[in-house]
Design an enzyme around this catalytic site. Structure first.
Site, mmCIF file in Angstrom:
data_model
loop_
_atom_site.group_PDB
_atom_site.id
_atom_site.type_symbol
_atom_site.label_atom_id
_atom_site.label_comp_id
_atom_site.label_asym_id
_atom_site.label_seq_id
_atom_site.Cartn_x
_atom_site.Cartn_y
_atom_site.Cartn_z
ATOM 1 N N ASN A 98 0.839 -1.211 0.000
ATOM 2 C CA ASN A 98 0.000 0.000 0.000
ATOM 3 C C ASN A 98 0.862 1.244 0.000
ATOM 4 O O ASN A 98 2.024 1.204 0.422
ATOM 5 C CB ASN A 98 -0.855 0.083 1.284
ATOM 6 N N GLY A 153 1.652 -1.200 3.744
ATOM 7 C CA GLY A 153 1.054 -2.491 3.372
ATOM 8 C C GLY A 153 1.711 -3.583 4.199
ATOM 9 O O GLY A 153 2.946 -3.610 4.309
ATOM 10 N N LYS A 154 0.901 -4.457 4.772
ATOM 11 C CA LYS A 154 1.468 -5.436 5.714
ATOM 12 C C LYS A 154 2.510 -6.344 5.058
ATOM 13 O O LYS A 154 3.566 -6.612 5.632
ATOM 14 C CB LYS A 154 0.346 -6.258 6.348
ATOM 15 N N GLU A 168 -4.017 -9.516 4.204
ATOM 16 C CA GLU A 168 -4.431 -8.286 3.524
ATOM 17 C C GLU A 168 -4.586 -8.499 2.012
ATOM 18 O O GLU A 168 -4.706 -7.553 1.251
ATOM 19 C CB GLU A 168 -3.438 -7.153 3.824
ATOM 20 N N GLY A 216 1.350 -5.620 22.290
ATOM 21 C CA GLY A 216 1.667 -4.187 22.258
ATOM 22 C C GLY A 216 2.784 -3.844 23.216
ATOM 23 O O GLY A 216 3.832 -4.501 23.233
ATOM 24 N N ASP A 245 4.731 6.476 16.752
ATOM 25 C CA ASP A 245 3.735 5.944 15.801
ATOM 26 C C ASP A 245 3.863 4.418 15.804
ATOM 27 O O ASP A 245 4.911 3.883 15.442
ATOM 28 C CB ASP A 245 4.049 6.524 14.409
ATOM 29 N N ASP A 262 4.235 -5.581 11.925
ATOM 30 C CA ASP A 262 4.920 -6.031 10.702
ATOM 31 C C ASP A 262 6.425 -6.148 10.936
ATOM 32 O O ASP A 262 7.063 -7.114 10.484
ATOM 33 C CB ASP A 262 4.659 -5.038 9.560
HETATM 34 P P1 ATP Z 1 0.370 -2.644 14.643
HETATM 35 O O1 ATP Z 1 -0.983 -3.044 14.118
HETATM 36 O O2 ATP Z 1 0.362 -1.356 15.451
HETATM 37 O O3 ATP Z 1 1.446 -2.709 13.641
HETATM 38 P P2 ATP Z 1 0.021 -5.028 16.137
HETATM 39 O O4 ATP Z 1 -1.284 -4.663 16.765
HETATM 40 O O5 ATP Z 1 0.033 -6.027 15.042
HETATM 41 O O6 ATP Z 1 0.815 -3.739 15.715
HETATM 42 P P3 ATP Z 1 1.226 -5.124 18.718
HETATM 43 O O7 ATP Z 1 0.931 -6.275 19.585
HETATM 44 O O8 ATP Z 1 0.575 -3.815 19.048
HETATM 45 O O9 ATP Z 1 0.975 -5.613 17.238
HETATM 46 O O10 ATP Z 1 2.795 -4.858 18.667
HETATM 47 C C1 ATP Z 1 3.686 -5.755 18.078
HETATM 48 C C2 ATP Z 1 4.998 -5.715 18.823
HETATM 49 O O11 ATP Z 1 5.527 -4.394 18.738
HETATM 50 C C3 ATP Z 1 4.869 -5.986 20.321
HETATM 51 O O12 ATP Z 1 4.863 -7.382 20.595
HETATM 52 C C4 ATP Z 1 6.111 -5.289 20.844
HETATM 53 O O13 ATP Z 1 7.260 -6.078 20.607
HETATM 54 C C5 ATP Z 1 6.192 -4.051 19.940
HETATM 55 N N1 ATP Z 1 5.512 -2.899 20.506
HETATM 56 C C6 ATP Z 1 4.264 -2.468 20.250
HETATM 57 N N2 ATP Z 1 3.954 -1.375 20.976
HETATM 58 C C7 ATP Z 1 5.071 -1.085 21.699
HETATM 59 C C8 ATP Z 1 5.413 -0.061 22.649
HETATM 60 N N3 ATP Z 1 4.546 0.890 22.992
HETATM 61 N N4 ATP Z 1 6.651 -0.101 23.182
HETATM 62 C C9 ATP Z 1 7.557 -1.057 22.846
HETATM 63 N N5 ATP Z 1 7.286 -2.037 21.953
HETATM 64 C C10 ATP Z 1 6.068 -2.054 21.396
HETATM 65 O O1 RIB Z 2 0.335 -2.891 9.481
HETATM 66 C C1 RIB Z 2 0.472 -1.557 9.052
HETATM 67 C C2 RIB Z 2 -0.042 -1.415 7.650
HETATM 68 O O2 RIB Z 2 -1.432 -1.662 7.649
HETATM 69 C C3 RIB Z 2 0.098 -0.029 7.077
HETATM 70 O O3 RIB Z 2 1.344 0.176 6.428
HETATM 71 C C4 RIB Z 2 -1.095 0.110 6.151
HETATM 72 O O4 RIB Z 2 -0.757 0.094 4.803
HETATM 73 C C5 RIB Z 2 -2.015 -1.061 6.518
HETATM 74 O O5 RIB Z 2 -2.019 -2.008 5.543
#
Ligand code: ATP
Ligand code: RIB
Length: 304
Positions: free
Chosen positions: A12, A40-41, A141, A223, A247, A253
């Site tokens: 994306n 994009g994932k 995706e 997270g 961010d 990913d």
């Molecule tokens: P996103 O959709 O935001 O890309 P996600 O929801 O797929 O992420 P999360 O579980 O939020 O996955 O985060 C993935 C990994 O990123 C976590 O297991 C951790 O290692 C790291 N991470 C995420 N948020 C934080 C944070 N606030 N501080 C440090 N590490 C983080």
């Molecule tokens: O996982 C993050 C991605 O999700 C972004 O880069 C966006 O393109 C959405 O696909």
């Protein structure tokens, strides 16, 4: 020697506005800052695996447009093999409209465009790439029918398969026994299993359901709490690395690309998860998806 990782998934262009807060329905929030990033994932995970030390081939579909050409150019610069990024003549390159609030949280709307056209026929054209790889890394995706076909093919060819089930949809449980690793976050676990993950006990229970359905190793990302791991032999939490959050887009990913690299190199589970946590923590401290993904030397420089 670098290991081969085949990533099949979405690409994306991310249109990002950073602002104070998410708008309510009907509200206009003024004062945002706009940026464009590669996202994009699938693409993010391919870039992460490449920057972190693997030889990566990325299979995707983009439109015959500037966003698609910029994406391919970006992958080429990363050293990713792009011979099987298909150009779709009818659909535009996928776009994600992303809003980031002052806490670094995001809301995302994706217009998948060409990603939705990645088909079983495309995968039939890349059987030799699946044969040649060490690990296949997929997300959700692109069409589920295509992902299912990739997983079945990779299983038939005895390849290690990592499924990052994002964005989550209900899956046919028969697919689970083909997976070496599944990496849902908390909300994806809820959609896949109908089980809420709120603490380590519920994470362990959910992971056990995946194991009972045939997945060999389960990583539930939590997270800022880190990542919970469980297989038939061990289970534990690897706490996240504390960092400033700018961010979180692409944290999952980055984690998945890193995990694929670490597993391909034969790292122990603890070391692999530690490596992935470090990579993802760096990514949340920077803006954008691919723009925030660290290089290997940055991980090696983290001394805890
Ligand atoms: P996103 O959709 O935001 O890309 P996600 O929801 O797929 O992420 P999360 O579980 O939020 O996955 O985060 C993935 C990994 O990123 C976590 O297991 C951790 O290692 C790291 N991470 C995420 N948020 C934080 C944070 N606030 N501080 C440090 N590490 C983080
Ligand atoms: O996982 C993050 C991605 O999700 C972004 O880069 C966006 O393109 C959405 O696909």
């Amino acid at each position: 020697m670098k290991k081969n990782i085949l990533v099949i998934g979405s690409s994306n262009t991310d249109l990002v506005i950073q602002t104070s807060h998410f708008p309510e329905p009907g509200e206009t929030v003024m004062g945002g800052v706009f940026s464009t990033f590669a996202g994009g994932k699938g693409a993010n995970q391919a870039v992460a695996a490449s920057r972190l030390g693997a030889k990566v081939t990325f299979v995707a579909r983009v439109g015959n447009d500037d966003f698609g050409r910029q994406a391919i150019d970006g992958f080429d610069k990363e050293g990713i093999t792009t011979s099987h990024i298909f150009i779709d003549e009818n659909e535009p390159t996928g776009v994600a409209s992303i809003i980031i609030n002052k806490d670094g949280e995001n809301t995302i709307v994706v217009a998948p465009g060409a990603n939705n056209m990645l088909s079983k026929t495309d995968i039939e054209a890349i059987v030799s790439l699946v044969e040649a790889t060490d690990i296949v890394l997929v997300q959700l995706e692109v069409p589920l029918e295509t992902v299912t076909f990739v997983i079945q093919l990779a299983h038939k060819l005895h390849k290690k398969i990592i499924l990052n089930p994002a964005p989550a949809v209900k899956l046919d449980y028969n697919l689970f026994s083909y997976l070496d690793i599944i990496t849902p976050n908390e909300s994806e676990t809820k959609i896949l299993l109908g089980k809420k993950v709120s603490d380590l006990k519920s994470a362990s229970e959910a992971a056990q359901v995946f194991l009972d359905k045939g997945v060999k190793n389960v990583v539930i990302t939590l997270g800022k709490q880190g990542a919970f791991f469980k297989n038939d032999h061990e289970e534990y939490l690897i706490p996240a690395i504390k960092t400033e959050v700018i961010d979180t887009t692409g944290a999952g990913d980055t984690f998945n690309g890193a995990l694929a690299v670490a597993i391909s190199e034969g790292k122990s589970w603890r070391d692999a998860l530690d490596f992935s946590n470090k990579a993802a923590a760096i990514s949340v401290s920077r803006l954008g998806a691919q723009s925030s993904i660290p290089f290997r030397k940055e991980i090696e420089a983290i001394d805890l």
